[in-house]
Enzyme design. Structure first.
Site, PDB file in Angstrom:
ATOM      1  N   MET A   1       0.833  -1.202   0.000  1.00 33.81           N
ATOM      2  CA  MET A   1       0.000   0.000   0.000  1.00 33.81           C
ATOM      3  C   MET A   1       0.869   1.253   0.000  1.00 33.81           C
ATOM      4  O   MET A   1       0.387   2.358   0.274  1.00 33.81           O
ATOM      5  CB  MET A   1      -0.934  -0.013   1.207  1.00 33.81           C
TER       6      MET A   1
ATOM      7  N   GLU B   1      11.802  -0.090   5.204  1.00 36.07           N
ATOM      8  CA  GLU B   1      12.760  -1.188   5.061  1.00 36.07           C
ATOM      9  C   GLU B   1      12.104  -2.578   5.122  1.00 36.07           C
ATOM     10  O   GLU B   1      12.689  -3.551   4.672  1.00 36.07           O
ATOM     11  CB  GLU B   1      13.876  -1.072   6.117  1.00 36.07           C
ATOM     12  N   GLY B   2      10.905  -2.658   5.701  1.00 31.22           N
ATOM     13  CA  GLY B   2      10.164  -3.932   5.660  1.00 31.22           C
ATOM     14  C   GLY B   2       9.800  -4.271   4.224  1.00 31.22           C
ATOM     15  O   GLY B   2      10.041  -5.388   3.742  1.00 31.22           O
ATOM     16  N   HIS B   3       9.248  -3.290   3.523  1.00 38.51           N
ATOM     17  CA  HIS B   3       8.923  -3.489   2.105  1.00 38.51           C
ATOM     18  C   HIS B   3      10.203  -3.765   1.314  1.00 38.51           C
ATOM     19  O   HIS B   3      10.229  -4.621   0.424  1.00 38.51           O
ATOM     20  CB  HIS B   3       8.247  -2.242   1.525  1.00 38.51           C
TER      21      HIS B   3
ATOM     22  N   GLY C   1       5.002 -10.163   4.031  1.00 39.75           N
ATOM     23  CA  GLY C   1       5.695 -10.066   5.311  1.00 39.75           C
ATOM     24  C   GLY C   1       4.973 -10.861   6.393  1.00 39.75           C
ATOM     25  O   GLY C   1       3.749 -10.826   6.495  1.00 39.75           O
ATOM     26  N   GLN C   2       5.778 -11.537   7.203  1.00 39.52           N
ATOM     27  CA  GLN C   2       5.267 -12.276   8.367  1.00 39.52           C
ATOM     28  C   GLN C   2       4.669 -11.315   9.400  1.00 39.52           C
ATOM     29  O   GLN C   2       3.935 -11.726  10.290  1.00 39.52           O
ATOM     30  CB  GLN C   2       6.440 -13.038   8.985  1.00 39.52           C
TER      31      GLN C   2
ATOM     32  N   GLN D   1      -2.482 -12.661   7.381  1.00 35.11           N
ATOM     33  CA  GLN D   1      -2.589 -12.403   5.937  1.00 35.11           C
ATOM     34  C   GLN D   1      -1.834 -13.477   5.145  1.00 35.11           C
ATOM     35  O   GLN D   1      -2.319 -13.963   4.116  1.00 35.11           O
ATOM     36  CB  GLN D   1      -2.033 -11.014   5.640  1.00 35.11           C
TER      37      GLN D   1
ATOM     38  N   SER E   1       6.263  -0.197  10.238  1.00 36.92           N
ATOM     39  CA  SER E   1       4.908  -0.150   9.699  1.00 36.92           C
ATOM     40  C   SER E   1       4.679   1.250   9.149  1.00 36.92           C
ATOM     41  O   SER E   1       5.155   2.237   9.730  1.00 36.92           O
ATOM     42  CB  SER E   1       3.893  -0.430  10.811  1.00 36.92           C
TER      43      SER E   1
END
Ligand code: AMP
Length: 298
Positions: A36, A41-43, A153-154, A159, A191
């Protein structure tokens, strides 16, 4: 890197790329990362995995209105297209798909993808309809991009379970690749919604990772610790933070999301245990979790 806003252009471009690869006698491997936006850094870690495993990486950025409830943050969900493009370029993305709401949902739409049971608990219970919105948009995106692999992502463990079930049930020819949670140095899971937090709430939000670390330690190290006992401690720690308001704390098996008897010792569990929490800080709802692999000790 090219940016496309229309479904037909994505299809045409990918068809041409596949054709060119086939002419050279190879099958083009496509990796897909749906997001979204407001990338962090997660993405980036998902994009890096996709870059390593595939010839071509497609990133989608779409704030999906149908996965938000009427009183949720769709209108104010953070957006920063320039920053997103810079991160995508840095991570070697080939195609960014940036559709409008009208492009994804030409009115009227009458079809939804709905995964039962797995969506009844955890975030599915407190966000009614959320997962129907997620599976519908992910199903549409998988049809449009037709990737070999899609990366999730975990961080959103439910999800991952729900999308994996959808892919199995609908015989979709794609591998769902779960990726580990990326955290700030102090433990807060990255997030896009962290931007909503005031400095005080940001500090209070450390209770998420702290309480999960404690729960994990208890499950792994304390011989007689039962599911109920671990949950009780988890809730106690979260509630000890005055700025935190608990939405849910649960321990379930993963990926079945089956409930576990409170009297069961954690060490007796076999396979994966999901410890998942959702907590509000002011108006900001954050989720976090840990997944433990247990040996089934008697
Ligand atoms: P979102 O843009 O929040 O819908 O997230 C897009 C994808 O990035 C989802 O598969 C998320 O689970 C994943 N993701 C979000 N935050 C993190 C994180 N901190 N670590 C790993 N993956 C993440």
């Amino acid at each position: 890197m090219i940016v496309l806003t229309e479904i037909k252009d994505v299809r045409e471009h990918l068809r041409a790329e596949r054709f060119a690869a086939a002419k050279e006698g190879r099958e083009l491997q496509i990796g897909f990362v749906p997001t979204m936006g407001y990338l962090h850094e997660g993405h980036a870690s998902l994009l890096r995995s996709a870059r390593m495993d595939n010839d071509l990486v497609v990133l989608s950025i779409f704030v999906n209105p149908i996965q938000f409830g009427p009183n949720e943050d769709f209108d104010r969900y953070p957006r920063d297209s320039d920053k997103d493009m810079a991160l995508a370029k840095r991570e070697g993305v080939d195609i960014v798909f940036l559709p409008s709401v009208d492009e994804m949902y030409p009115q009227p739409t009458k079809t939804r993808i709905l995964v039962s049971e797995l969506t009844d608990h955890l975030c599915g219970a407190t966000r009614p309809g959320h997962f129907d919105g997620v599976t519908t948009v992910v199903g549409k995106l998988l049809h449009i991009v037709a990737p070999h692999r899609a990366y999730f992502g975990q961080k959103d463990a439910q999800q991952v379970a729900v999308v994996t079930q959808m892919v199995i049930d609908l015989n979709m020819d794609v591998e769902i690749v779960p990726c580990p949670i990326v955290r700030e140095e102090d433990g807060l899971a990255l997030s896009s919604r962290n931007v909503y937090l005031t400095p005080e709430e940001r500090q209070a939000a450390l209770v998420l990772s702290r309480s999960l670390r404690q729960a994990e330690q208890m499950a792994r190290e304390r011989e007689g610790a039962t599911v109920a006992h671990i949950l009780q401690e988890l809730v106690r720690t979260i509630e000890s933070e005055p700025a935190a308001s608990l939405d849910y704390a649960e321990i379930r098996s993963f990926p079945s999301l089956a409930s576990l008897p409170g009297s069961m010792r954690a060490k007796e569990a076999e396979g994966k245990l999901l410890i998942a929490i959702a907590v509000k800080f002011g108006t900001t709802r954050l989720i976090d979790n840990v997944i433990l692999t247990m040996e089934g000790e008697k």
